[in-house]
Structure formats: C-alpha cells, structure tokens
Design an enzyme around this catalytic site. Structure first.
Site, PDB file in Angstrom:
ATOM      1  CE  LYS A 175      -8.392  23.687  15.113  1.00  0.00           C
ATOM      2  NZ  LYS A 175      -8.293  22.866  13.914  1.00  0.00           N
ATOM      3  NE  ARG A 209     -11.986  18.045   8.839  1.00  0.00           N
ATOM      4  CZ  ARG A 209     -11.165  18.559   9.760  1.00  0.00           C
ATOM      5  NH1 ARG A 209     -11.226  18.122  11.008  1.00  0.00           N
ATOM      6  NH2 ARG A 209     -10.269  19.479   9.441  1.00  0.00           N
ATOM      7  CE1 TYR A 247     -22.613  16.190  45.791  1.00  0.00           C
ATOM      8  CE2 TYR A 247     -20.686  16.992  44.609  1.00  0.00           C
ATOM      9  CZ  TYR A 247     -21.928  17.215  45.193  1.00  0.00           C
ATOM     10  OH  TYR A 247     -22.465  18.479  45.167  1.00  0.00           O
ATOM     11  CG  MET A 258     -20.010  22.362  38.461  1.00  0.00           C
ATOM     12  SD  MET A 258     -21.646  23.100  38.429  1.00  0.00           S
ATOM     13  CE  MET A 258     -22.699  21.672  38.308  1.00  0.00           C
TER      14      MET A 258
HETATM   15  C1  LIG Z   1      -6.986  22.544  13.520  1.00  0.00           C
HETATM   16  C2  LIG Z   1      -6.475  22.621  12.163  1.00  0.00           C
HETATM   17  C3  LIG Z   1      -5.092  22.716  11.922  1.00  0.00           C
HETATM   18  C4  LIG Z   1      -4.045  22.607  13.007  1.00  0.00           C
HETATM   19  O1  LIG Z   1      -3.873  21.265  13.381  1.00  0.00           O
HETATM   20  P1  LIG Z   1      -2.774  20.833  14.446  1.00  0.00           P
HETATM   21  O2  LIG Z   1      -2.809  19.355  14.436  1.00  0.00           O
HETATM   22  O3  LIG Z   1      -3.229  21.390  15.755  1.00  0.00           O
HETATM   23  O4  LIG Z   1      -1.497  21.437  14.008  1.00  0.00           O
HETATM   24  C5  LIG Z   1      -4.680  22.910  10.607  1.00  0.00           C
HETATM   25  N1  LIG Z   1      -5.576  22.968   9.605  1.00  0.00           N
HETATM   26  C6  LIG Z   1      -6.909  22.843   9.793  1.00  0.00           C
HETATM   27  C7  LIG Z   1      -7.827  22.909   8.627  1.00  0.00           C
HETATM   28  C8  LIG Z   1      -7.397  22.658  11.083  1.00  0.00           C
HETATM   29  O5  LIG Z   1      -8.716  22.506  11.261  1.00  0.00           O
END
Ligand SMILES: *Cc1c(COP(=O)(O)O)cnc(C)c1O
Length: 342
Positions: free
Chosen positions: A33, A119, A251, A297
């Site tokens: 992701k 969550r 800066y 930047m």
């Molecule tokens: C991001 C995520 C993971 C992976 O977590 P890590 O700590 O990076 O291994 C697994 N499951 C869900 C639902 C996540 O959102």
C-alpha cells in the site's frame, strides 16, 4: 537529479526471513500500500512476483489495478465500497456492516473483524448478520481478517486479540459450512506479529509490510532480527562555494561558518517528501556528514563538495530524530523521484 536505490538482495533476504517464519512463500501477502511504503509500487510488486509471492495488499483500487496482472489476488485495504466492475483477482476489505450493505451483489470481499483494536471491522456479535447478508447478496467471501494494535509492544495484548480472532474464526467456519461457501482464507499477522509468534497457527497467511522493506518496531526485548533496509535516498550536488568566516547560509541564516569553509548545495528538499529540518539540530547523512542550516523546498547544504551524498540508507536514526517511525520517513518520499533497482 536525486534518486532512490532499491536493493533487491536486501529485499529478497527479508522475504526469505519472513517466508521462513510464515511457513513458505504461499503464506505471505506482500503489503504494497501507499506506493509500496514509498518505494514504488510497480517496482516492488514486480520484485515480489519474481520472488514467488502470490498475494498483495494495497490501499485503493487504482493501486490494485496497476499490479493485478502480477498476483493471484490483490486485496484493497482502504477504498470505500464501489459498484465499479473489478477484475476477479481484486477483492475489497469490508470494515463494517454498512460497507457490506453498500457493495454490489457478487463482490469479492475480505471481511474485517474487530478483535480489539477498535479501528475497523465488525464485532463478534455482528458475525451472524454479516454472514447472512454476504450469503444473501451472493458475495464471494475470499477472506476474513483482523489487525493487531500492539503486536510490537511489551504487552500481552496480541495474544488477547489472537484469542478473540480464533473465536470469531470458529463461528465463521460453522456458518460458512451451513451456507456451503467455498474456501475462506483467514489472516491476522502484520510484520510485528509475524516476527513475534512462533507460528501463524491456523491462519492461511500473514500480511507483511514494513519488515519486507527492512524495518521492525518490535521491542528488542521480544526479539531482534537481521532485517536489511531496501531503500536509500541519494541527492546530487547543485553548486559549491566557500562560506567565509562569519557568513551565514540559507533561510534565516541559522548556520554560521566558524572559519572559511567549503560547502555545497544538494537537490533534495521537503518538496521531495523528506522531513523538513529547521537547522536547530544538524541532520546526519549516511556517510556521517552533517547538514548545515535549514532545509529548503528543493535543496539543503552540506560541508565539502562530494558530487552526491546518500542522505540515508536506514530510516531508523532519522525516525528517532524526527520523533516518528521508520514507516513515515520512507512512505513520504515522492513518487516522482527516480527509482533504481540495484
Ligand atoms: C498496513 C497494514 C499491514 C502491514 O503492516 P506492517 O506493520 O507494515 O507489517 C497489515 N494489515 C493491515 C490491515 C494494514 O493496514
């Protein structure tokens, strides 16, 4: 121009370690992701596929569609319910009963269970109603999963959540049998949990993100592992000059030369996703040299005139300095930076 190197040998080393823990290459879902935690989604997906992983998880449908040719299954973790027609290899995480209601008939889903993190996910008491709705809408329930909130910490909460998930599993398996549903994969461990448990138990696979990239936040008293960071960030020199004694650079002029010194400006700034530093404390580069003054930047200054500098090849010291976690240091790096697999 600045660039990022991705170390394939390190990535495969980490995958060897994680697959050994999980019980084989078929037992690891690669969490890719957020542009593969800033590494570059397509590049890391290609490497994970080459290694032999069969499953990936991503943030949204756009990410899933850019890599679904490489995997048997791609799980979308975050996108909201959609009526868009998706490739059969893409499935959607459903985090609530309402999400099940909103999805079209026949959708491929993984049902999220709230085992204590609070969550996302349905509660244990909602399992029967959720399964009934899944059956009624002829959804394809490909997986059931949960997420642990403190697998990396010195507490027993992981085991409490695991027990809760095991209870949910038993219920779901029984209901699935009465509806004659096909195989359902169960999964729960993130990186920290996978590295902590002795086995993934009756789960079908683990979902690992950060450890594939070479990091863990697991408390060192629990266990330590030889993970190797995959990503390094390199900046190239834009210009050099002699800063005369008493002259101040960048800066606010917060850095003042104590004597005449040679300094150079490099082409990474907070516009590239690096944490902005304000010059109050120097930032240490991978070669041990220190930044001078504030970050701009698109640039920052260092002593000397090396043609390029590795800003970091391990995000942990930076994470400590910026009071954050390795995840944030790497994930923020902009997709537009050139990636080179080494
Ligand atoms: C991001 C995520 C993971 C992976 O977590 P890590 O700590 O990076 O291994 C697994 N499951 C869900 C639902 C996540 O959102």
């Amino acid at each position: 121009m600045a660039f990022i190197t991705l170390n394939k040998a390190h990535f495969f080393h980490n995958l060897d370690l994680l697959c050994a823990k999980a019980g084989g290459k078929t037992k690891l879902m690669a969490v890719l992701k957020d542009n593969a935690y800033g590494h570059d989604l397509r590049t890391m997906a290609t490497l994970a596929h080459e290694y032999g992983l069969l499953r990936a998880a991503v943030k949204n449908i756009e990410e899933a569609e850019s890599i679904d040719d490489l995997f048997e299954e791609v799980l979308v973790l975050v996108d909201h319910p959609t009526c868009k027609t998706l490739s059969p290899s893409i499935s959607l995480a459903t985090h609530s009963y309402e999400a099940l209601q909103a999805l079209p008939r026949g959708a491929s889903i993984h049902l999220s269970i709230d085992s204590g993190m609070h969550r996302n996910g349905i509660k244990e008491a909602q399992i029967e109603a959720a399964m009934e709705l899944i059956h009624e809408k002829e959804m394809r329930l490909k997986g059931v999963f949960t997420h642990f909130r403190s697998a990396d910490e010195l507490s027993g909460e992981l085991f409490w959540q695991r027990a809760n998930f095991e209870r949910a599993k038993v219920k779901i398996k029984a209901i699935a049998q009465t509806y004659a549903m096909p195989f359902i994969a169960f999964h729960s461990c993130n990186s920290a949990a996978l590295l902590r448990v002795s086995s993934i138990g009756s789960d079908d696979y683990a979902r690992s993100g950060i450890a594939m990239y070479g990091y863990t936040t697991l408390h060192p008293l629990i266990a330590t592992y030889d993970l190797k960071p995959v990503l390094a960030l390199w900046a190239e020199k834009l210009s050099s000059r002699i800063l005369k004694k008493g002259e101040r650079v960048n800066y606010g002029g917060v850095y003042e030369a104590k004597e005449d010194e040679l300094i150079s400006t490099y082409d990474i700034g907070y516009g590239d996703g690096f944490f902005r530093f304000d010059g109050s404390r120097p930032i240490k580069m991978a070669d041990g040299s220190f930044s001078k003054g504030r970050m701009s930047m698109d640039s920052f200054c260092l002593g000397g005139d090396a043609p390029n500098v590795c800003m970091f090849d391990d995000a942990n010291p930076l994470a400590e300095q910026f009071n954050t976690i390795s995840y944030e240091i790497i994930t923020k790096l902009y997709p537009a930076l050139k990636r080179v697999v080494i």
